[in-house]
Design an enzyme around this catalytic site. Structure first.
Site, PDB file in Angstrom:
ATOM      1  N   ASP A  53      63.612  25.589  38.305  1.00 37.32           N
ATOM      2  CA  ASP A  53      63.412  26.974  38.054  1.00 37.32           C
ATOM      3  C   ASP A  53      64.247  27.523  39.275  1.00 37.32           C
ATOM      4  O   ASP A  53      64.705  28.797  39.222  1.00 37.32           O
ATOM      5  CB  ASP A  53      61.866  27.199  37.867  1.00 37.32           C
ATOM      6  CG  ASP A  53      61.649  27.562  36.785  1.00 37.32           C
ATOM      7  OD1 ASP A  53      62.205  26.963  35.573  1.00 37.32           O
ATOM      8  OD2 ASP A  53      60.441  27.990  36.360  1.00 37.32           O
ATOM      9  N   LYS A  81      59.225  12.343  47.731  1.00 32.79           N
ATOM     10  CA  LYS A  81      58.212  12.696  48.676  1.00 32.79           C
ATOM     11  C   LYS A  81      58.041  11.616  49.205  1.00 32.79           C
ATOM     12  O   LYS A  81      56.937  11.135  49.359  1.00 32.79           O
ATOM     13  CB  LYS A  81      57.433  13.607  48.320  1.00 32.79           C
ATOM     14  CG  LYS A  81      56.495  14.274  49.348  1.00 32.79           C
ATOM     15  CD  LYS A  81      56.936  15.247  49.849  1.00 32.79           C
ATOM     16  CE  LYS A  81      56.133  15.729  51.189  1.00 32.79           C
ATOM     17  NZ  LYS A  81      56.864  16.575  52.139  1.00 32.79           N
ATOM     18  N   TYR A 141      52.444  15.093  34.897  1.00 31.05           N
ATOM     19  CA  TYR A 141      52.151  15.618  33.736  1.00 31.05           C
ATOM     20  C   TYR A 141      51.636  14.743  32.573  1.00 31.05           C
ATOM     21  O   TYR A 141      51.096  15.404  31.401  1.00 31.05           O
ATOM     22  CB  TYR A 141      53.585  16.654  33.290  1.00 31.05           C
ATOM     23  CG  TYR A 141      53.824  17.790  34.149  1.00 31.05           C
ATOM     24  CD1 TYR A 141      53.290  17.880  35.335  1.00 31.05           C
ATOM     25  CD2 TYR A 141      55.108  18.563  33.889  1.00 31.05           C
ATOM     26  CE1 TYR A 141      53.609  19.039  36.297  1.00 31.05           C
ATOM     27  CE2 TYR A 141      55.358  19.529  34.702  1.00 31.05           C
ATOM     28  CZ  TYR A 141      54.740  19.752  36.093  1.00 31.05           C
ATOM     29  OH  TYR A 141      55.330  20.764  36.767  1.00 31.05           O
ATOM     30  N   ASP A 194      60.682  20.295  37.517  1.00 30.22           N
ATOM     31  CA  ASP A 194      60.287  21.509  36.963  1.00 30.22           C
ATOM     32  C   ASP A 194      60.189  22.627  38.047  1.00 30.22           C
ATOM     33  O   ASP A 194      60.975  23.657  37.700  1.00 30.22           O
ATOM     34  CB  ASP A 194      58.698  21.429  36.711  1.00 30.22           C
ATOM     35  CG  ASP A 194      58.202  22.392  35.716  1.00 30.22           C
ATOM     36  OD1 ASP A 194      58.714  23.335  35.476  1.00 30.22           O
ATOM     37  OD2 ASP A 194      57.103  22.467  35.525  1.00 30.22           O
ATOM     38  N   ASP A 243      60.880  19.114  49.591  1.00 33.42           N
ATOM     39  CA  ASP A 243      60.580  20.198  50.238  1.00 33.42           C
ATOM     40  C   ASP A 243      61.818  20.844  51.016  1.00 33.42           C
ATOM     41  O   ASP A 243      62.288  21.996  51.129  1.00 33.42           O
ATOM     42  CB  ASP A 243      59.260  20.444  51.475  1.00 33.42           C
ATOM     43  CG  ASP A 243      59.433  19.082  52.281  1.00 33.42           C
ATOM     44  OD1 ASP A 243      60.038  18.061  51.992  1.00 33.42           O
ATOM     45  OD2 ASP A 243      58.701  18.834  53.302  1.00 33.42           O
TER      46      ASP A 243
END
Ligand code: NAD
Length: 360
Positions: A255, A195, A146, A251, A227
């Protein structure tokens, strides 16, 4: 003691939920004998309307003088709001990213807790809910994808967009330390999510987390691919204590973690820097679909105010009292529309704030 608290009302339901949190803070201040001075700060759409920018230097300077900042949420409905006709760097969300960077708020703490009283709202199967779960996600907030270099070009007639994911070891170390410190006050387990089978930045992440873990022999550390973590959160959420992860993974996972509690209107968050200062806000957005209708659940903001009392102002008794008052009101069966179920008492945003303030 007297403290200065910055208040960002923000957009959508922001003004309604911050108003209720302030009511509860004032009740806690008078019960526990401290004073709060409020400094009104503009951010997001409200700031665009007033000053043409989502964040001004004046807001940054005023925020830096506060002991902590409490915020509603910012942003509007991108399909209809004129804010989204502006170039991306002038839209509401750009103000939020910038204030996090300016105040060096590199650590975002988001609890995902399953309240016994709201167990029915959890969308998971009974056998998966088990004895509930109590997770805190520690997300890196000022680096990674970001904040990396980005550009869109036309190369040989083909539109091409590039985003860059970069972390240095110092950025990783300081967030890892926050996660391990947090784990020491809880169940002493850190799950670091990356990852590493694909990304260099994740391989460095894993290396540095392992280095930091050596200073915390009492904390169990495990590494999980993002994942797999997304799956594990809905298959066996009870296994997690502290989840440590980078900006974008955090992020998305935070959620997901909020959704499995079944009550996004209940979840608080804190963004911290290296000092006591923090920016406290609900985990949800500005919910423009219900703004001004007295339907918003103010509890996430009220619990964010409790985190502020605990982490920035060291007023643990007052923080405990706010959290206990929330629990009590739920026990008594009061619910805003988003968490309502049959047989409960439905209340408005204002009534929920009043009930919690009265029980402090
Ligand atoms: P949202 O969280 O605002 O809303 C998602 C759904 O949850 C909506 O149906 C909404 O009505 C409901 N909801 C959210 N908070 C609630 C509450 N306290 N009480 C009752 N119901 C609640 O997410 P969205 O619709 O994707 O985003 C709306 C705006 O919020 C966008 O502009 C987005 O950019 C912004 N946003 C801001 C922040 C922030 O300020 N940190 C975070 C996320 C989204």
């Amino acid at each position: 003691m007297k403290y200065t608290v910055g208040l960002i009302y923000g957009d959508g339901i922001g003004p309604e939920i911050v108003r209720e949190a302030k009511k509860v803070l004032d009740a806690a201040a008078s019960k526990y004998g401290f004073e709060l001075d409020y400094e009104r700060l503009l951010l997001g759409g409200e700031s665009i309307d007033a000053c043409g920018l989502p964040l001004t230097d004046e807001t940054i300077a005023k925020a830096k003088k506060c002991d902590a900042v409490l915020m509603g949420s910012i942003g509007g409905d991108a399909k209809v709001s004129p804010w989204y006709k502006l170039e991306p760097s002038k839209r509401p969300e750009a103000g939020l990213l910038k204030i996090r960077k300016e105040l060096n708020l590199f650590a975002n703490l988001r609890p995902a807790y399953l309240y016994n009283e709201l167990k029915d709202a959890c969308p998971l199967k009974e056998e998966i809910k088990g004895n509930g779960f109590n997770i805190i996600i520690v997300r890196e907030l000022t680096g990674g994808l970001y904040f990396g270099e980005r550009h869109t070009d036309v190369i040989d007639g083909v539109r091409t967009a590039v985003d860059t994911l970069k972390y240095d070891e110092n950025e990783i170390r300081r967030i890892a330390i926050k996660a391990f410190d947090t784990a020491m006050k809880r169940n002493k387990k850190v799950t670091s999510v990356d990852k590493a089978n694909v990304l260099d930045s994740s391989r460095l992440w894993r290396e540095v987390v392992n280095e930091v873990s050596k200073d915390y022999p009492d904390v169990t550390v495990e590494h999980m691919l993002v994942d797999n973590c997304a799956m594990q959160l809905v298959m066996n959420p009870g296994q997690f204590d502290v989840i440590l992860t980078e900006n974008m993974f955090g992020d998305i996972l935070s959620d997901e973690a909020s959704m499995i509690t079944g009550s996004i209107g209940m979840l608080s968050s804190a963004s911290l820097n290296d000092t006591k200062f923090g920016l406290y806000e609900p985990s949800h957005g500005s919910a423009p679909d219900i703004a001004g209708k007295e339907l918003a659940n103010p509890i996430a903001t009220i619990l964010s105010a409790a985190m502020m009392l605990r982490y920035s102002l060291d007023l643990d008794n007052a923080a405990d009292a706010v959290e206990a008052a929330v629990q009590q009101v739920l026990k008594e069966g009061y619910r805003t529309t988003d968490i309502y179920s049959e047989g409960m008492h439905k209340v408005t945003t204002t009534q929920m704030g009043d009930l919690i303030a009265e029980r402090i």
